[in-house]
Design a protein around this motif. Structure first.
Motif, mmCIF file in Angstrom:
data_model
loop_
_atom_site.group_PDB
_atom_site.id
_atom_site.type_symbol
_atom_site.label_atom_id
_atom_site.label_comp_id
_atom_site.label_asym_id
_atom_site.label_seq_id
_atom_site.Cartn_x
_atom_site.Cartn_y
_atom_site.Cartn_z
ATOM 1 N N PRO A 100 18.103 1.404 4.561
ATOM 2 C CA PRO A 100 17.390 0.126 3.519
ATOM 3 C C PRO A 100 15.805 0.960 3.048
ATOM 4 C CG PRO A 100 18.840 -0.077 4.505
ATOM 5 C CD PRO A 100 18.024 1.318 5.050
ATOM 6 N N GLY A 101 15.215 -0.198 2.049
ATOM 7 C CA GLY A 101 13.675 0.116 1.341
ATOM 8 C C GLY A 101 13.179 1.913 1.228
ATOM 9 N N SER A 102 13.526 2.437 1.279
ATOM 10 C CA SER A 102 13.082 3.701 1.134
ATOM 11 C C SER A 102 13.856 4.614 -0.494
ATOM 12 C CB SER A 102 13.980 5.024 2.225
ATOM 13 O OG SER A 102 13.572 6.062 1.947
ATOM 14 N N VAL A 103 12.541 4.571 -0.851
ATOM 15 C CA VAL A 103 12.664 5.554 -2.735
ATOM 16 C C VAL A 103 11.402 6.353 -3.096
ATOM 17 C CG1 VAL A 103 13.118 5.010 -5.007
ATOM 18 C CG2 VAL A 103 13.994 3.280 -3.729
ATOM 19 N N VAL A 104 12.642 7.169 -3.784
ATOM 20 C CA VAL A 104 11.368 8.608 -3.969
ATOM 21 C C VAL A 104 11.046 8.538 -5.581
ATOM 22 C CG1 VAL A 104 11.619 11.414 -4.614
ATOM 23 C CG2 VAL A 104 13.172 10.074 -2.870
ATOM 24 N N PHE A 105 10.267 8.462 -5.682
ATOM 25 C CA PHE A 105 9.027 8.480 -6.603
ATOM 26 C C PHE A 105 8.915 9.825 -7.192
ATOM 27 C CE2 PHE A 105 4.725 8.463 -7.977
ATOM 28 C CZ PHE A 105 4.870 6.701 -9.304
ATOM 29 N N ALA A 106 8.980 10.226 -9.050
ATOM 30 C CA ALA A 106 8.610 10.918 -9.252
ATOM 31 C C ALA A 106 7.521 10.907 -9.616
ATOM 32 C CB ALA A 106 9.949 11.260 -9.854
ATOM 33 N N LEU B 191 9.602 -14.282 3.002
ATOM 34 C CA LEU B 191 9.105 -12.990 3.634
ATOM 35 C C LEU B 191 8.530 -12.288 3.991
ATOM 36 C CD1 LEU B 191 12.655 -12.598 1.056
ATOM 37 C CD2 LEU B 191 12.773 -12.717 3.262
ATOM 38 N N ASP B 192 7.737 -11.898 5.020
ATOM 39 C CA ASP B 192 6.911 -10.941 4.528
ATOM 40 C C ASP B 192 7.301 -9.287 3.966
ATOM 41 O OD1 ASP B 192 5.340 -12.301 6.099
ATOM 42 O OD2 ASP B 192 5.504 -11.330 8.833
ATOM 43 N N VAL B 193 6.064 -8.890 3.592
ATOM 44 C CA VAL B 193 6.482 -7.661 2.701
ATOM 45 C C VAL B 193 5.332 -6.647 3.305
ATOM 46 C CG1 VAL B 193 6.486 -6.695 0.350
ATOM 47 C CG2 VAL B 193 7.638 -8.783 0.602
ATOM 48 N N PHE B 194 6.542 -5.549 3.705
ATOM 49 C CA PHE B 194 5.322 -3.957 3.535
ATOM 50 C C PHE B 194 5.863 -2.984 2.991
ATOM 51 C CE2 PHE B 194 6.322 -7.534 7.879
ATOM 52 C CZ PHE B 194 5.020 -6.757 7.939
ATOM 53 N N LEU B 195 4.660 -2.206 1.981
ATOM 54 C CA LEU B 195 4.845 -1.767 1.151
ATOM 55 C C LEU B 195 3.657 -0.629 1.538
ATOM 56 C CD1 LEU B 195 6.205 -0.795 -1.181
ATOM 57 C CD2 LEU B 195 4.650 -1.566 -3.071
ATOM 58 N N ASN B 196 4.190 0.781 1.669
ATOM 59 C CA ASN B 196 3.696 2.263 2.176
ATOM 60 C C ASN B 196 3.866 3.486 1.325
ATOM 61 O OD1 ASN B 196 2.525 3.425 4.060
ATOM 62 N ND2 ASN B 196 3.339 3.831 5.848
ATOM 63 N N VAL B 197 3.252 4.132 1.202
ATOM 64 C CA VAL B 197 4.036 5.268 0.554
ATOM 65 C C VAL B 197 3.208 6.816 1.858
ATOM 66 C CG1 VAL B 197 2.940 6.918 -1.001
ATOM 67 C CG2 VAL B 197 2.419 5.054 -1.522
ATOM 68 N N ALA B 198 4.853 6.840 1.958
ATOM 69 C CA ALA B 198 5.109 7.737 3.690
ATOM 70 C C ALA B 198 3.820 9.047 3.104
ATOM 71 C CB ALA B 198 6.425 8.705 3.581
ATOM 72 N N GLY B 199 3.159 9.971 3.741
ATOM 73 C CA GLY B 199 3.036 10.914 4.292
ATOM 74 C C GLY B 199 1.436 10.720 3.728
ATOM 75 N N GLY B 200 0.642 9.838 3.676
ATOM 76 C CA GLY B 200 -0.447 9.425 3.185
ATOM 77 C C GLY B 200 -2.023 9.586 1.693
ATOM 78 N N PRO C 76 3.544 17.028 -11.330
ATOM 79 C CA PRO C 76 4.118 16.223 -10.293
ATOM 80 C C PRO C 76 4.135 16.382 -9.146
ATOM 81 C CG PRO C 76 5.833 18.488 -12.017
ATOM 82 C CD PRO C 76 4.221 18.995 -11.809
ATOM 83 N N VAL C 77 4.226 15.520 -8.170
ATOM 84 C CA VAL C 77 4.499 15.005 -7.089
ATOM 85 C C VAL C 77 5.920 14.169 -7.474
ATOM 86 C CG1 VAL C 77 3.037 14.701 -4.786
ATOM 87 C CG2 VAL C 77 2.841 16.124 -6.782
ATOM 88 N N LEU C 78 6.631 14.451 -5.508
ATOM 89 C CA LEU C 78 7.462 13.220 -5.544
ATOM 90 C C LEU C 78 7.030 13.002 -4.022
ATOM 91 C CD1 LEU C 78 9.166 14.679 -7.208
ATOM 92 C CD2 LEU C 78 10.622 15.057 -5.939
ATOM 93 N N THR C 79 7.244 12.072 -3.884
ATOM 94 C CA THR C 79 6.688 10.908 -2.794
ATOM 95 C C THR C 79 7.713 9.559 -2.018
ATOM 96 O OG1 THR C 79 4.687 9.261 -4.111
ATOM 97 C CG2 THR C 79 4.342 11.490 -2.237
ATOM 98 N N GLU C 80 7.648 9.800 -0.739
ATOM 99 C CA GLU C 80 8.306 8.580 -0.404
ATOM 100 C C GLU C 80 7.731 7.202 -0.629
ATOM 101 O OE1 GLU C 80 10.239 8.777 3.184
ATOM 102 O OE2 GLU C 80 11.277 7.075 3.542
ATOM 103 N N ILE C 81 8.432 6.454 -1.289
ATOM 104 C CA ILE C 81 8.305 5.010 -1.085
ATOM 105 C C ILE C 81 8.884 4.096 -0.233
ATOM 106 C CG2 ILE C 81 7.566 2.427 -2.816
ATOM 107 C CD1 ILE C 81 6.491 4.276 -4.698
ATOM 108 N N GLN C 82 8.325 3.368 0.795
ATOM 109 C CA GLN C 82 9.006 2.689 1.490
ATOM 110 C C GLN C 82 8.366 0.898 1.756
ATOM 111 O OE1 GLN C 82 7.612 4.611 5.160
ATOM 112 N NE2 GLN C 82 8.765 6.174 4.864
#
Ligand code: ZN
Length: 454
Positions: A290-296, A350-359, A303-309
């Motif tokens: 839960p919380g993991s989504v792939v953004f195109a 609710l605390d919310v943390f949002l992160n793009v994986a891989g830097g 185009p670069v696909l990344t994971e948003i958490q």
């Protein structure tokens, strides 16, 4: 401006002022205002009383050949430059100290030299022995690069004038000094004057000049932003020190697209180019959670696909936390407000943390839908099917707006094995076989279809 007038300059953005202040009015940075010698006496009273010569004016339709470029042979480096280096241009490469700028540029220097270009590498940071040691470690010791370790810009320009290289790399601008400027190396006045001399040298002699600039933490040394407006191309080398990925991003390019990125991986023998960044950014993906989504997304022209958490957790009393890495925090607030007001899904308490994986840093509004999906998935504790990508802009009404380059995003997703895409209704889909595209009109539809009734 009288000779005796003292001026002050911000080392972060270069803004000048007449008086000292604790905080820069232009960029908001604290403790960055330094006293400076006056930069210029101005043109003086007699400068424009003489007529200049007339210059030829041409029609808009006049064809000009595109600038000839020197290719480095490092695909990711050439891509960010817009297809290679343009002669008589000045390029600024900024980045945090220790991020790998010297490594990247030494590799590029060797690569340019191997294609037959004459390359001079001037280091004001390190002794020749250190640069040679690094070259040896990178396996570049045999590359025909001319090396100098010097900080006096007058001597450097004299040398370059005699040598006439095709490319000169100056590492770093903060170490260079001009004897005509009464200020310490690294001050706004010295950095500006040195950059100005290097840029005019590039234009005058047809040499491509690459200037390295450290992003400075303390306010006593001028940062690369101070010279951004003088150069043709501004590149930033980004990445977390703990991560193996490095991203070279163009933020300004007179000869190519801005916002183009080149992706590199730090290895034992230097930086290796990553031709397929999507695969790299998604390779570290954990099991669907839960919380993991792939953004195109689209970075520059590709185009670069990344994971948003996203992580959502009960907050202790007081104001809940909103922690964002790799995305705009203002955008997060907007999306949270839209989810609350239009879909009736509040994040209060609710605390919310949002992160793009891989830097990677994502600046596109097209990431809105992926962010919203990650937030909903985390809040509802429902995992998104791992074969699904998301993209689309969210308006304040909660409607989803189509974004540019839909077909490219879908093709990249399909190429990497995704079988489903959630996109705004009305997107120009094009033909992408093997991909199930679900068009949705607004955020309420996304909530209803992907997370039950919400
Ligand atoms: Zn400032």
């Amino acid at each position: 401006m009288s000779r005796s007038a003292t001026t002050f300059a911000c080392t972060a953005c270069g803004a000048t002022s007449r008086k000292w202040a604790g905080r820069c009015e232009a960029c908001g940075a604290w403790n960055t205002i330094q006293e400076e010698a006056p930069l210029s006496q101005g043109p003086g009273a007699r400068a424009l009383t003489q007529r200049g010569k007339t210059v030829p004016l041409t029609d808009l339709g006049t064809e000009e050949p595109p600038p000839a470029r020197i290719s480095s042979g490092i695909g990711e480096f050439d891509r960010v430059l817009g297809g290679g280096l343009v002669p008589a241009s000045a390029v600024l490469v900024g980045g945090d100290p220790g991020i790998g700028k010297s490594t990247l540029l030494l590799q590029a220097a060797a690569s340019f030299a191997r294609t037959g270009a004459r390359v001079a590498y001037v280091s004001g940071e390190e002794a020749s022995a250190q640069v040679r040691l690094r070259a040896g470690r990178l396996g570049l010791a045999q590359a025909p690069v001319k090396l100098a370790t010097e900080t006096a810009l007058r001597d450097i320009l004299t040398t370059l004038d005699a040598e006439r290289p095709d490319l000169a790399i100056v590492d770093s601008i903060q170490t260079m000094w001009l004897d005509t400027v009464e200020a310490a190396p690294g001050s706004v006045a010295q950095v500006r004057a040195a950059a100005h001399e290097l840029v005019s040298f590039a234009k005058r002699r047809g040499v491509a000049v690459v200037i390295v600039g450290h992003v400075t933490k303390e306010g006593t040394i001028a940062g690369p932003r101070v010279v951004e407006h003088m150069v043709d191309t501004v590149l930033y080398f980004e990445g977390e020190r703990g991560h193996q990925f490095r991203i070279l991003r163009s933020v300004k390019n007179r000869f190519g697209p801005a916002d183009e990125i080149g992706v590199f991986e730090m290895t034992g023998t230097g930086l290796a180019e990553v031709a397929n960044p999507s695969a790299l950014f998604l390779s570290a993906r954990d099991a669907p959670a839960p919380g993991s989504v792939v953004f195109a997304g689209i970075e520059g022209t590709r185009p670069v696909l990344t994971e948003i958490q996203a992580l959502v957790a009960p907050a202790p009393p007081g104001s809940p936390r909103r922690t964002v890495v790799g995305l705009d925090s203002g955008r997060l607030s907007t999306i949270l407000a839209v989810l609350d007001a239009r879909c009736g899904i509040p994040f209060t308490g609710l605390d919310v943390f949002l992160n793009v994986a891989g830097g990677l840093r994502v600046n596109e509004p097209a990431a809105d839908l992926a962010v919203a999906a990650a937030l909903l998935s985390a809040r509802e504790d429902v995992a998104i099917p791992p074969d699904t990508v998301f993209f689309g802009e969210i308006s304040l009404s909660g409607a989803l707006r189509p974004v540019a380059q839909t077909e490219n995003r879908l093709k990249e997703a399909q190429k990497l094995g995704f079988s489903q895409a959630v996109v705004p209704a009305g997107s120009r889909l094009g033909a992408v076989p093997g991909l199930k595209v679900r068009e949705m009109a607004d955020l309420t539809a996304v909530v209803g279809e992907m997370f039950g009734a919400g």
